[in-house]
Every structure is written in structure tokens, then in C-alpha cells.
Design an enzyme around this catalytic site. Structure first.
Site, PDB file in Angstrom:
ATOM      1  N   LYS A  43      48.066  36.306  83.558  1.00  0.00           N
ATOM      2  CA  LYS A  43      49.080  35.444  82.943  1.00  0.00           C
ATOM      3  C   LYS A  43      50.450  35.602  83.587  1.00  0.00           C
ATOM      4  O   LYS A  43      51.326  34.773  83.374  1.00  0.00           O
ATOM      5  CB  LYS A  43      49.151  35.735  81.449  1.00  0.00           C
ATOM      6  CG  LYS A  43      47.982  35.176  80.708  1.00  0.00           C
ATOM      7  CD  LYS A  43      48.055  33.662  80.690  1.00  0.00           C
ATOM      8  CE  LYS A  43      46.781  33.050  80.224  1.00  0.00           C
ATOM      9  NZ  LYS A  43      46.868  31.617  80.056  1.00  0.00           N
TER      10      LYS A  43
HETATM   11  C1  LIG Z   1      42.537  38.728  78.969  1.00  0.00           C
HETATM   12  C2  LIG Z   1      42.429  37.271  79.230  1.00  0.00           C
HETATM   13  N1  LIG Z   1      41.267  36.764  79.633  1.00  0.00           N
HETATM   14  C3  LIG Z   1      41.092  35.460  79.871  1.00  0.00           C
HETATM   15  C4  LIG Z   1      42.127  34.566  79.695  1.00  0.00           C
HETATM   16  C5  LIG Z   1      41.879  33.112  79.927  1.00  0.00           C
HETATM   17  O1  LIG Z   1      42.665  32.620  80.962  1.00  0.00           O
HETATM   18  P1  LIG Z   1      43.109  31.085  80.992  1.00  0.00           P
HETATM   19  O2  LIG Z   1      44.085  30.931  79.867  1.00  0.00           O
HETATM   20  O3  LIG Z   1      43.730  30.910  82.331  1.00  0.00           O
HETATM   21  O4  LIG Z   1      41.903  30.268  80.772  1.00  0.00           O
HETATM   22  C6  LIG Z   1      43.363  35.054  79.261  1.00  0.00           C
HETATM   23  C7  LIG Z   1      44.454  34.143  78.989  1.00  0.00           C
HETATM   24  O5  LIG Z   1      45.364  34.467  78.262  1.00  0.00           O
HETATM   25  C8  LIG Z   1      43.526  36.430  79.038  1.00  0.00           C
HETATM   26  O6  LIG Z   1      44.686  36.944  78.628  1.00  0.00           O
END
Ligand SMILES: Cc1ncc(COP(=O)(O)O)c(C=O)c1O
Length: 354
Positions: A43
Site C-alpha cells: 500500500k
Molecule cells: C495485507 C494486504 N493484502 C492484500 C491487499 C489487497 O491489495 P489491493 O487493495 O491492491 O487489492 C491489501 C490491501 O490493503 C493488504 O493490505
């Protein structure tokens, strides 16, 4: 390396090859460690992208305020970059957020509001209601709106994907855990253009409605959402693997113990998806993105008591998910089959021959 700001250290994360959690059939799983970013997650890239664009087009003025709804990592990233660039950061979260999150963002000077009353779809919509209320009080504030802001996927299309192509130009498969859809959509946009034969697999948690499946609550943090997010460009995703909580948590724990990779829960889910894919496709080169570090969840998902209180430990025992051998057997025969999305050529062929 001397940098002018912590923001300059975002990106260029390493890939590590799995050596013990493997299908043993010539396939290779490389894990891209996004936890190496300064805020500990993927992020940081989205936060930097959304803030920088808002600064450029005047939506965020010097000394201004940023307000956002977050379950953890975007909040950490906004607090970090906000502090470095002199913004006030106000975050809205809920009780499911990892305990470490509140300490981290308050240490960086952010203000946090915890929404305690879920609706029938959990906390995501009540959090947005609180954001709207705060925006009325701070009418000049910038709301990144990570679920819909195109600068979230854009950074992955323009930067993260090229990092990957530099390191793994002959990549066959990309496996990504889905939340807002930001990193799967951005990565897939570029990789599908540069490598037309690539397969992209979205890993969702069972219960998430990201791809339109019915909603039910789940425990893993980071992935999953109660509604299909605007930043999920599903036409760029070939397959979806719904991973259960026990499968994801068990993989997270074994990544730490068998590989020395202390990663977050969504990383465990992504690697479980990768192990399943690998077991069906010998000799393939697979990249699984690990969105954050396990340091975020110390005292929680690595603790038997925490898992037991949530009824997950007993399910892990029932399925023998405590050993590498047990996990690999479960990955060969997962609880939920991978779903081929209807728009893909493979699905069209199947429909023709049916
Ligand atoms: C630990 C974690 N995994 C997966 C994701 C998913 O990513 P995206 O929001 O880019 O789909 C996030 C998003 O906040 C995350 O913090």
C-alpha cells in the site's frame, strides 16, 4: 543509498524463491516481498501515487488534511508519507484491524476513528459513512478513495509491473490477493500487454464478494471485500481461487517456519493459491505477491490461542495443515476449486465444446 525522503524508498522489492513449499514438479514459485516497503506493505505504492497525483492537480494543498477508510496498511502508508510531507492524516478503521496498526499510525501523528457497529455486510460501508461525516467537517480535505481512485492501480501498471518484468521476463503466472483490486488490476494491465500468454489468478477469501460471490464473514486481514470494488478490473483476471481461512493461516505459519518468510495473512493465501496452481501445472514460473509483512500480526495469527478463539485452529487440525506435507496435500486438493472467469478464451472454448 541516500534519499531525500522516506517516500523515495518505496518500491524495488525483492523476490524470494520457495525451496520447501514447492509442488516438486519443476514449477517454481517466486514471492515478491512487498513488506520490504518502508511502511511494511504494497500500500505504500498506492498511497504515494494517490498523494502525489493529488498534490500535482491541487486536490491536496501544502499542510492539508487526508481522510481515508482503511483496514490497516493503506492507513500506515498514508500516515508515513503524510508525516514526511507535512499533512494531517485522519483514518477510519474497525475492530478487525491488526493491533499493531493503531500503535503504528498514532506514533506517526495520525488521528484514528474506530467504527464499532457493523452492518449486515461487516464494517466497510459503516466506515465509508464515517469518512463522509469527517469530510463534511473538513471540506478541504483530500479523500484518496482507494476503492475507486485510478492512481491506485496506475502505479502498479507503471512501476511494479516493470520491476517484475526486469526480474522475471519469462513469467507464466501471476497470483495476487485481492482487496481493492489495485495491485492485481495494475499489474495485469501491463503484464498482459507485455506477456500475452500470461495467466493471472486472483486469490480471494471465501466469503468475499469481490468477484460477485455471496458475502459471509471471514477472519484473514488485507484481502476480501463486501462488494465488488471499482478498482478491480475483472476482465484482466483469468481465474479466481477462493481460499479458506484455515488454508491461508496455515500457509502463513508454514512460510515462517519452513522458509523463514514472516509474511501477512493475505501472503499466505496467495502462496496457497500458487501451490495449488503449481501442483496442476508442472514447469511453470509463478510469481505470488506477498502484500505485507507478518510483523503486522505478531501476537495474533501466529498464536494458537488467537486462532483457537476464532475456531480456525480446530479446522487446521481436522485438515492436517501443520506440516509441509499436510499443506502440500491440501493445496493439491483445496477446499474450493479455482473458478475460470467467463470472459477468458479458455472459458469460451469450454462453452463451445459443452
Ligand atoms: C495485507 C494486504 N493484502 C492484500 C491487499 C489487497 O491489495 P489491493 O487493495 O491492491 O487489492 C491489501 C490491501 O490493503 C493488504 O493490505
Amino acid at each position: 543509498m541516500i534519499c531525500d525522503s522516506i517516500a523515495d524508498t518505496v518500491g524495488r522489492t525483492p523476490l524470494v524463491r520457495l525451496r520447501h513449499l514447492t509442488a516438486g514438479n519443476g514449477s517454481e514459485i517466486l514471492v515478491k516481498l512487498e513488506g520490504h516497503n518502508p511502511g511494511g506493505s504494497v500500500k505504500d505504492r498506492a498511497a504515494l501515487s494517490m498523494i502525489t497525483r493529488a498534490e500535482r492537480d491541487g486536490r491536496l494543498k501544502p499542510g492539508g488534511t487526508i481522510i481515508e477508510s482503511t483496514s490497516g496498511n493503506l492507513g500506515k502508508a498514508l500516515a508515513l508519507i503524510g508525516a514526511a510531507r507535512g499533512y494531517q492524516v485522519i483514518l477510519v478503521t474497525d475492530p478487525k484491524a491488526a493491533g499493531s496498526f493503531l500503535n503504528y499510525v498514532t506514533a506517526l501523528g495520525a488521528e484514528v476513528h474506530v467504527v464499532r457497529k457493523p452492518d449486515e455486510l461487516g464494517y466497510q460501508l459503516p466506515r465509508l459513512v464515517k469518512v463522509k461525516e469527517l469530510l463534511e467537517k473538513h471540506p478541504d480535505a483530500f479523500w484518496p478513495d482507494q476503492y475507486n481512485n485510478p492512481d491506485n492501480p496506475r502505479i502498479h501498471a507503471e512501476q511494479t509491473a516493470y520491476e517484475l518484468l526486469d526480474e522475471v521476463p519469462d513469467l507464466d503466472v501471476l497470483i495476487v490477493a485481492v482487496g481493492t483490486g489495485g495491485h492485481i488490476s495494475g499489474l495485469s494491465a501491463t503484464l498482459k500487454r507485455e506477456l500475452p500468454r500470461i495467466t493471472t489468478v486472483g486469490v480471494d477469501v471465501v466469503g468475499s464478494a469481490a468477484f460477485g460471490f455471496p458475502y459471509q464473514p471471514w477472519e484473514m486481514r488485507g484481502l476480501g471485500i463486501a462488494f465488488p470494488p471499482g478498482n478491480l478490473h475483472a476482465h484482466l483476471v483469468d481465474k479466481v481461487h477462493p481460499v479458506t481461512d484455515p488454508e491461508g493461516f496455515a500457509t502463513t505459519r508454514l512460510l515462517a517456519r519452513a522458509e523463514g518468510l514472516l509474511l501477512g495473512e493475505s501472503s499466505g493465501a496467495a502462496v496457497f493459491g500458487a501451490l495449488h496452481y503449481a501442483s496442476l501445472h508442472p514447469n511453470s514460473r509463478i510469481v505470488a505477491v506477498a502484500p505485507d509483512t507478518g510483523v503486522n500480526y505478531l501476537g495474533e495469527s501466529f498464536e494458537d490461542d488467537w486462532l483457537d478463539e476464532r475456531g480456525i485452529l480446530v479446522q487446521m487440525k481436522e485438515r492436517d495443515l501443520f506440516t509441509v506435507e499436510g499443506l502440500l496435500a491440501a493445496a493439491r486438493d483445496p477446499e474450493y476449486a479455482t473458478v475460470l472467469l467467463a470472459h477468458t478464451p479458455e472459458a469460451r472454448e469450454l462453452r463451445k465444446s459443452a
